[in-house]
Design an enzyme around this catalytic site. Sequence first.
Site, PDB file in Angstrom:
ATOM      1  N   ASN A 301       0.805  -1.047  -0.012  1.00  0.00           N
ATOM      2  CA  ASN A 301       0.126  -0.033   0.032  1.00  0.00           C
ATOM      3  C   ASN A 301       0.826   1.200   0.036  1.00  0.00           C
ATOM      4  O   ASN A 301       0.654   2.131  -0.697  1.00  0.00           O
ATOM      5  CB  ASN A 301      -0.813  -0.008   1.435  1.00  0.00           C
ATOM      6  CG  ASN A 301      -2.145  -0.636   1.022  1.00  0.00           C
ATOM      7  OD1 ASN A 301      -2.699  -0.698  -0.351  1.00  0.00           O
ATOM      8  ND2 ASN A 301      -2.871  -0.899   1.863  1.00  0.00           N
ATOM      9  N   HIS A 306      -3.309   3.006  -2.295  1.00  0.00           N
ATOM     10  CA  HIS A 306      -4.390   2.051  -2.024  1.00  0.00           C
ATOM     11  C   HIS A 306      -5.106   1.565  -3.094  1.00  0.00           C
ATOM     12  O   HIS A 306      -5.862   0.348  -3.177  1.00  0.00           O
ATOM     13  CB  HIS A 306      -5.382   3.142  -1.326  1.00  0.00           C
ATOM     14  CG  HIS A 306      -4.810   3.225   0.273  1.00  0.00           C
ATOM     15  ND1 HIS A 306      -4.752   2.381   1.164  1.00  0.00           N
ATOM     16  CD2 HIS A 306      -4.353   4.411   0.513  1.00  0.00           C
ATOM     17  CE1 HIS A 306      -4.129   2.801   2.221  1.00  0.00           C
ATOM     18  NE2 HIS A 306      -3.873   4.139   1.952  1.00  0.00           N
ATOM     19  N   GLU A 336      -6.517  -7.023   5.306  1.00  0.00           N
ATOM     20  CA  GLU A 336      -5.995  -8.078   4.334  1.00  0.00           C
ATOM     21  C   GLU A 336      -6.322  -9.491   4.957  1.00  0.00           C
ATOM     22  O   GLU A 336      -5.734 -10.239   4.421  1.00  0.00           O
ATOM     23  CB  GLU A 336      -4.655  -7.659   4.163  1.00  0.00           C
ATOM     24  CG  GLU A 336      -3.544  -7.936   5.348  1.00  0.00           C
ATOM     25  CD  GLU A 336      -3.635  -6.619   6.166  1.00  0.00           C
ATOM     26  OE1 GLU A 336      -2.507  -6.662   6.931  1.00  0.00           O
ATOM     27  OE2 GLU A 336      -4.419  -5.871   6.189  1.00  0.00           O
TER      28      GLU A 336
END
Length: 418
Positions: A301, A306, A336
Amino acid sequence: MAKAPLRLVKKYIISAILIIAVVITAVFFSHHSRIERLTENILLQQAKALYEELILTRKWINMHGGVYVKLRPGTNPNSFLASRDGIKVNITAENGDQYTLINPAIAVREISEISEKAGSFELHVASLDPVSPASRKPDDFERKALLAFEQGQREMSAFEERANGFFFRYMAPVKFEQRCNKCHAFQNLKQGDIRGGISINIPMNDVRQQLIDNRYFSLFSAILVMGTLFAILALISVKFMRKLQAAHTELELSATTDPLTELYNRKATYERLTEELSKNRRLKNPLACLMLDIDHFKRTNDRYGHLVGDKVLKHLADCLRQLSREYDILCRYGGEEFIIILPETDLPTALMVAERYREEISESVIRIGKQKLHITVSIGVTAAHSERSETRDSLIGRADKALYLAKEQGRNKVIVNK
């Protein structure tokens, strides 16, 4: 779509259709009744007008003491008048023509004969105590009317089916006047006494047929309007139900799935897992649970942003769908982390499944522009213990501990927690 809301919507639609049907039916009967009342009022006014004309004619004849008319061949002088003293029934004109006296009753009878031949209407003078029983004898309707007049009723009307057709019948009283004493002094009647009544019969065959035709036309129109309206309502209802069902499905989907990966969300997974644990306790069917976590996802990220992170999550969800069975339960647990519930799967088999997941995911490629990105996952594996009354939290807790150990031992690993 849930059955209860669907039944409720159907109930309202059916209620609306029934209300519309009742309203249209009521309008139809109200309209038809109004036409029949209007027709009856027209006939009543017509009969009253005829009655008033006849009364005026009688008064005019009485006022002149009768009317002399030319004596026709085959016509005999009125025997009743001839029997009255002081009444000159027959006279001879200077040219030799013979004339006979007619009174109001005879005038009405002859007018009736002319009208009957023309098919316009029938007239009849009737009395409960007739001077001429043969001509003035009342029928059932007239007798009822005459009795009602004696009780103060002013008129009577009715529809009647007779051998020669259908008629509107009307009758009103004839009251005694002093000038009538010339012929009726022997009856000892007073001014205003009811001598009898004039009955008027108006043929209704054509009008009746028109009313019947109008009734059928109105009924056909009502059916056509209701059919058209119901067809439109049915079409609107079907479209509405489809849209409602689609909206409900979408709402249900949004309440049970993760919008990014389209896998079950945590709430839906809890519900499904509770069901599977119940089966595990009752039937002793094996049940396994895997918890996955993307290794170094924060680093991905931070490096790519993102949007790329979201693409990685979608990619992992697609991989899980491709590798799973139809009845496996896939969930994005949070961030995640992912959970996979494996019904009918024991611990050794779950371990093999987890290794296959780890290998296939690590070998898959995520394309970001011209770059190729590879990810790895750590997986914790556990199985439900039916004899221990396994709970949802205890099963997920063991899988989470196994996942933590896999990360502690270097990531891209599968760890089992019995």
